[in-house]
Design a protein around this motif. Structure first.
Motif: not given
Length: 389
Positions: A45-49, A101-106, A67-74
């Motif tokens: 989901e792009y709304t949370t990442w 970085e805030k928008q993500g996916p970071y 696939r790589f983990p997202v370090a911080k959600k949106r």
């Protein structure tokens, strides 16, 4: 055999998004001539990442997906930060670094992989310009990078960051002539080799409009919207226009059928039918049975749903503010565009009162696809771009 990496923020059969679906179509067809990896995140989901996929690696239709983990959600305050920054119009790269970085996916792990494995790949293809993986990853491999920007006129394209980023790729692939003109006009990158190639369109099943109507209990004429039901796609305006039309044409039995994930509110009305996320068979059967496909979005770089409708000889109604969508209508004579409500009302009145002209539009729509969106031509173009690097 050359080894190719495609980079996109999301990838998977469950992913509902235009650039993501386009990336999957291209990746699967490139496997005929190249070793293909996709570098992406574990988000759905792009709304949370938020991480959704568990495996670090999997095979999807012959494509190796890393696939790589997202370090911080949106960031929860991204909306406020975004509005404040856009209002300021004082764009600078430091604030934009925070914005990305805030928008993500970071996802620094994916960028680390790109940097550390640069020599394992002959070409990196980055799909869509706006996200962290492209902004941060492309500069690491610029000398062997192809950028497919999927760009259109929107505030973000004017960020300071892109003044440099758009001069870095070895080659461009644009989806439309309008996109090419926009990017070259803004960034003066005419000296970078480019090709204009959309996407091929094929229907993976035999649509059955009658079965679709029976399954979902839909009688009479309907227009259809396919895609994310979202403010970003201008869906609230679509609902206002439809309800105003029904109010002004009380004798009309027209319905609005929606297919896709709901992200914004949908008015409760008996003539607005939301089906949610549907199977491919139901999607194409639903489009085939529609009077028209409606896309109200202000911003599109191609629109696969428009092309799919035209493939099925279904005319389109689109927002003329979007040059790409307007261009499809003008070049095909298989659709009509509006910029305000009464133009939209006139379009619906016209297609229901001009049966002969409507039939010509249906034929024109299909002919437009057959001439311009054949997979064999497009994939030959991809091979030429890749072999030139």
């Amino acid at each position: 055999m050359k080894r190719i990496a495609l980079v996109n923020q999301r990838y998977g059969l469950e992913v509902n998004g235009g650039s993501e679906y386009y990336t999957r179509l291209i990746a699967e067809r490139l496997t005929d001539s190249f070793e293909v990896d996709v570098i992406t995140t574990k988000a759905l989901e792009y709304t949370t990442w938020e991480d959704y996929y568990e495996n670090d690696e999997e095979m999807i239709n012959g494509v190796r997906v890393l696939r790589f983990p997202v370090a911080k959600k949106r960031a929860k305050n991204f909306g406020r930060y975004n509005k404040k920054y856009l209002r300021s119009k004082k764009y600078n790269t430091e604030k934009e670094k925070v914005w990305f970085e805030k928008q993500g996916p970071y996802c620094p792990a994916a960028v680390d992989y790109i940097r550390e494995n640069k020599d394992r790949y002959d070409v990196f293809i980055f799909v869509t310009y706006l996200y962290y993986l492209t902004v941060t990853g492309l500069p690491e491999v610029a000398d062997k990078a192809v950028l497919i920007p999927t760009a259109h006129e929107e505030p973000y394209i004017h960020f300071k960051t892109f003044e440099k980023l758009f001069t870095l790729p070895r080659a461009y692939i644009f989806l439309t002539d309008e996109e090419k003109a926009l990017v070259q006009g803004l960034f003066h990158c005419e000296d970078i080799p480019c090709r204009v190639m959309g996407t091929g369109v094929e229907i993976p099943c035999e649509p059955d409009a009658a079965a679709f109507r029976k399954k979902f209990g839909i009688d009479g004429d309907y227009v259809i919207y396919v895609g994310r039901i979202d403010e970003g796609k201008n869906c609230p305006a679509m609902f206002r226009y439809f309800l105003e039309y029904k109010k002004r044409r009380p004798e009309s039995g027209l319905k609005l059928v929606l297919m896709g994930k709901q992200v914004c509110d949908i008015p409760k009305d008996e003539d607005i039918i939301s089906l949610g996320f549907v199977s491919e068979e139901d999607k194409f059967s639903g489009i085939a049975g529609a009077k028209c496909l409606w896309l109200p979005s202000n911003f599109e770089s191609l629109s696969i749903s428009v092309l799919e409708a035209m493939t099925l000889s279904v005319p389109v109604i689109v927002n003329g503010v979007c040059e790409v969508l307007k261009g499809h209508c003008i070049k095909s004579n298989g659709g009509l565009y509006y910029t305000r409500y009464f133009e939209f009302e006139g379009i619906l009145d016209y297609i229901f009162s001009h049966e002969r002209e409507y039939g010509i539009m249906c034929s024109n729509a299909k002919e437009y696809i057959e001439k311009n969106y054949r997979w064999d031509v497009i994939m030959n173009g991809f091979k030429e771009v890749i072999d030139s690097i």
